[in-house]
Design an enzyme around this catalytic site. Structure first.
Site, PDB file in Angstrom:
ATOM      1  N   ARG A 252      13.414 -68.348  24.451  1.00 17.44           N
ATOM      2  CA  ARG A 252      12.058 -67.551  24.198  1.00 17.44           C
ATOM      3  C   ARG A 252      11.572 -67.706  22.713  1.00 17.44           C
ATOM      4  NH1 ARG A 252      14.353 -65.119  20.326  1.00 17.44           N
ATOM      5  NH2 ARG A 252      12.484 -63.921  19.579  1.00 17.44           N
TER       6      ARG A 252
ATOM      7  N   ARG B 158       5.345 -67.539  31.209  1.00 11.78           N
ATOM      8  CA  ARG B 158       5.384 -66.170  30.568  1.00 11.78           C
ATOM      9  C   ARG B 158       3.798 -66.372  30.023  1.00 11.78           C
ATOM     10  NH1 ARG B 158       9.334 -64.062  26.379  1.00 11.78           N
ATOM     11  NH2 ARG B 158       8.318 -62.195  27.314  1.00 11.78           N
TER      12      ARG B 158
ATOM     13  N   ASP C 195       2.753 -64.332  19.343  1.00 18.12           N
ATOM     14  CA  ASP C 195       2.741 -65.290  20.534  1.00 18.12           C
ATOM     15  C   ASP C 195       1.530 -65.814  21.010  1.00 18.12           C
ATOM     16  OD1 ASP C 195       5.356 -64.964  22.396  1.00 18.12           O
ATOM     17  OD2 ASP C 195       5.435 -63.469  20.837  1.00 18.12           O
TER      18      ASP C 195
ATOM     19  N   LYS D 122       5.549 -58.978  19.885  1.00 17.06           N
ATOM     20  CA  LYS D 122       6.461 -58.341  20.591  1.00 17.06           C
ATOM     21  C   LYS D 122       6.113 -56.929  20.490  1.00 17.06           C
ATOM     22  CE  LYS D 122       9.027 -59.380  22.667  1.00 17.06           C
ATOM     23  NZ  LYS D 122       9.167 -59.728  23.948  1.00 17.06           N
TER      24      LYS D 122
END
Length: 380
Positions: A64, A98, A253, A264
């Site tokens: 991740r 993702r 991200d 997040k």
């Protein structure tokens, strides 16, 4: 297919397994990942022999973090090519594993394009696979260098914001070596401050529901001997009110063309708290996280994750944990709202720190300039 190899940590600071590595045993090339689901109790290697196994590892958070997902995606294309699988099909599977993390798409396309160019030039399948692998390795090296430069830029910027050192930094989720080809993004800045004797304290949000802060950032801070404390996410407000935070530093991200930041979930509330308490809110991310094709925050696709991650608590330490597996704490049939990320508007972001420098204030024109500088650097 994926296999696991377990290495129990023998002491407080054992040598760390590589977060991601390419290996070529006699039975064929594989991508080996440090399984982040098993940390902090065990350092476990997850061996991926094909793209479906890597996709599963990505979706269950064995691997991740935006920059590392880009690297993993590039190696995934190299793995498909080396194993003789359809590269176009592999790219399609990886790109959507993702959806919020733009680095994943970037890494996949980088390696797939290298493979395609080699094929178009008449390369053999082995040579084309080698081109994809070299693209992945080049991205891996570039991300490590970007991490080093971000840490230097971020430390210098902290010095401008907070002369005299003694920084008390609050961070959210995990942004260290576990998400990067180097020492990370926001965590790398805090680590640089620690090494320079300028970090007074690192405040670590637990980062519910999957506890990346508690399981991963605290683990990295302990390994590096940093002064840190773990706090529940909903305790951050009282920490600000007590005047105990000098700066918030997070990763990203995806950063849209207008400077909106997807990170997040829980990052946006920190930005609001920081603005109210006049505390700098700083985002640290490589330029591969900047996405000029996404015009603003409303256009960012936010991944929605399973309800069980909220309605269950994680399994006991040391067990093999799929994301969200554990003991139920809510009535059977409870519905849950579980976005993996939230979006912070640019007006709440004090600065964006990249390997190309610091952008403050954060504007669309500034984001475009950083992207242009990154392109010039890669072409040079």
């Amino acid at each position: 297919m994926a296999d696991q190899q377990v290495h129990d940590a023998p002491g407080p600071v054992p040598p760390q397994l590589p977060v991601l590595r390419w290996a070529q045993p006699p039975e064929g090339p594989v991508l080996v990942l440090l399984d982040q689901r098993r940390l902090p109790a065990h350092e476990t290697e997850l061996v991926c022999t094909d793209v479906p196994a890597l996709v599963h590892a990505i979706q269950t958070l064995a691997v991740r973090g935006a920059p590392l997902l880009g690297i993993a995606g590039a190696y995934g294309i190299a793995l498909a090519a080396a194993r003789g699988y359809d590269v176009v099909e592999a790219a399609g599977l990886l790109e959507v594993a993702r959806p919020t993390a733009v680095n994943l798409r970037y890494g996949v396309r980088l390696a797939a394009d290298a493979h395609g160019r080699a094929e178009a030039a008449g390369a053999t399948p082995e040579q084309a696979a080698g081109a994809a692998l070299e693209a992945a390795r080049a991205l891996h090296r570039a991300d490590a260098e970007a991490s080093r430069r971000m840490a230097a830029h971020g430390l210098a910027f902290l010095g401008e914001l907070l002369p005299g050192g003694g920084h008390r930094i609050l961070t959210h989720c995990n942004t260290g070596a576990l998400v990067s080809g180097g020492e990370g993004t926001a965590f790398a800045v805090a680590l640089a401050a620690h090494r320079a004797g300028e970090l007074r304290h690192l405040w670590v949000d637990e980062t519910r529901p999957l506890l990346q802060g508690a399981r991963l950032t605290a683990w990295e801070a302990a390994r590096n001997g940093m002064p840190y404390s773990l706090l529940s996410d909903n305790a951050a407000g009282s920490l600000f009110a007590a005047g105990e935070v000098d700066a918030v530093m997070i990763g990203a991200d995806r950063i849209a063309a207008d400077g909106s930041v997807a990170n997040k979930v829980g990052s946006y509330p920190l930005a609001v708290l920081a603005r109210y308490h006049h505390v700098p809110f700083v985002v640290v991310a490589p330029t591969t996280t900047l996405d000029l094709t996404t015009p603003d925050g409303s256009a960012i696709e936010v991944e929605q994750r399973p309800a069980r991650e909220v309605t269950e608590v994680p399994v006991p330490r040391g067990a093999v944990a799929e994301a969200g597996s554990g003991v139920s704490v809510a009535p059977l049939g409870t519905r849950a709202y579980n976005p993996a990320f939230d979006v912070t508007p640019p007006e709440l972001v004090t600065a964006v720190v990249t390997e190309e420098g610091v952008l403050s204030p954060v504007t669309g024109d500034g984001i475009a300039r950083l992207c242009a500088a990154a392109r010039r650097g890669s072409e040079g």
